[in-house]
Design a protein around this motif. Structure first.
Motif, mmCIF file in Angstrom:
data_model
loop_
_atom_site.group_PDB
_atom_site.id
_atom_site.type_symbol
_atom_site.label_atom_id
_atom_site.label_comp_id
_atom_site.label_asym_id
_atom_site.label_seq_id
_atom_site.Cartn_x
_atom_site.Cartn_y
_atom_site.Cartn_z
ATOM 1 N N ARG A 40 -22.886 16.460 25.824
ATOM 2 C CA ARG A 40 -22.359 17.842 25.931
ATOM 3 C C ARG A 40 -23.386 18.566 26.738
ATOM 4 O O ARG A 40 -24.527 18.083 27.276
ATOM 5 C CB ARG A 40 -22.271 18.278 24.468
ATOM 6 N N TRP A 96 -20.556 23.144 30.320
ATOM 7 C CA TRP A 96 -19.530 22.102 30.263
ATOM 8 C C TRP A 96 -18.333 22.437 29.661
ATOM 9 O O TRP A 96 -17.924 23.600 29.352
ATOM 10 C CB TRP A 96 -20.216 21.042 29.002
ATOM 11 N N GLY A 98 -16.203 21.870 27.328
ATOM 12 C CA GLY A 98 -15.526 22.117 26.051
ATOM 13 C C GLY A 98 -16.082 23.312 25.546
ATOM 14 O O GLY A 98 -16.067 23.656 24.337
ATOM 15 N N GLU A 99 -16.880 24.200 26.351
ATOM 16 C CA GLU A 99 -17.495 25.557 25.759
ATOM 17 C C GLU A 99 -16.945 26.638 26.674
ATOM 18 O O GLU A 99 -16.900 26.670 27.874
ATOM 19 C CB GLU A 99 -18.951 25.489 25.800
ATOM 20 N N SER A 100 -16.762 27.860 25.961
ATOM 21 C CA SER A 100 -16.219 28.892 26.768
ATOM 22 C C SER A 100 -17.366 29.610 27.386
ATOM 23 O O SER A 100 -18.492 29.155 27.174
ATOM 24 C CB SER A 100 -15.762 29.885 25.739
#
Length: 253
Positions: A40, A96, A98-100
């Motif tokens: 991540r 990344w 998967g993250e806002s």
């Protein structure tokens, strides 16, 4: 509780704990190179949830958790779960997919501060108590500089969190706590912690242990420029055993 009003305590160096860390490191290396879990934060953090193949007594590769450590814990689990292997690399954090953007800024400026056990549920990711941990135990596996993305706590924050969650949960039967939306209560309490509690960095070395109160607000600091660690990065094994009764989560310590 043994963590006292600060909500955390550093234990050690303890006899036998460095040997445990050395025994656990090969398994951590194996997990890192296995490719079974995606990195991540732009390749700078491997969460490693339930990744350490330790035994039910917390032992790894025939090396037991030392008695001096067990005697210092506030509660003894009947069975130890597989520990998390949190691995960080230079440059943490990076953006990344998967993250806002807001979550990334929070990771940069507030260390992604959180209280364990409050999991995001449903499409709106509402926070609910789904894991009633008894404590958080961090056991470093690698040598790392103090600036190598250390654990961060907001000292004393556990009392603010406990007060807020007691008001929200105590009127309800414990068996329903896992379905109560705590998001707004949690966010309000977290802001109070930021304003009232000192932010403390907790670097640690193999042979030491970091014992945290189950409700303390904590996170991971960004990797400081020039900080160094072993080739694998900064690795900490985390145990978070759960109470047999969820009602014990709100109990005074």
């Amino acid at each position: 509780m043994v963590t006292g009003p600060r909500g955390w305590v550093r234990l050690g160096p303890l006899p036998g704990l460095r040997a445990w860390a050395e025994a656990a490191l090969p398994a951590a290396r194996c997990h890192i190179t296995s490719g079974t879990e995606a990195w991540r934060c732009g390749g700078t953090w491997l969460a490693g949830v339930d990744a350490l193949p330790n035994g039910a007594g917390g032992d790894i590769a025939d090396v037991a958790l030392p008695p001096a450590l067990l005697a210092s814990l506030p509660w003894q689990p009947e069975t130890w779960h597989p520990a998390q292997l949190s691995t960080l690399r230079p440059g943490y954090p990076q953006p990344w997919g998967g993250e806002s953007d807001a979550a990334f800024r929070f990771r940069q400026t507030r260390d992604a501060a959180h209280v364990d056990g409050l999991l995001p549920v449903g499409p709106d990711r509402r926070r609910m108590l789904r894991e009633a941990h008894a404590f958080i135990l961090g056991l470093p596996l690698t040598e790392a500089d103090a600036g190598a993305a250390p654990l961060v706590v907001w000292e004393g924050s556990q009392e603010i969190i406990r007060r807020a969650f007691t008001a929200a949960l105590a009127p309800h039967p414990p068996e329903s706590w896992g379905d109560i939306d705590l998001t707004d209560v949690y966010h309000t309490a977290r802001r109070e912690c930021f304003a009232a509690c000192p932010r403390v960095l907790l670097p640690a070395r193999p042979g030491e242990a970091l014992l945290l109160h189950r409700m303390i607000l904590h996170g991971m600091a960004p990797w400081a420029e020039g900080a160094k660690a072993e080739p694998e990065g900064r690795i900490i094994a985390y145990f978070r055993p759960e109470f047999d009764r969820v009602a014990d989560w709100l109990a005074a310590d």
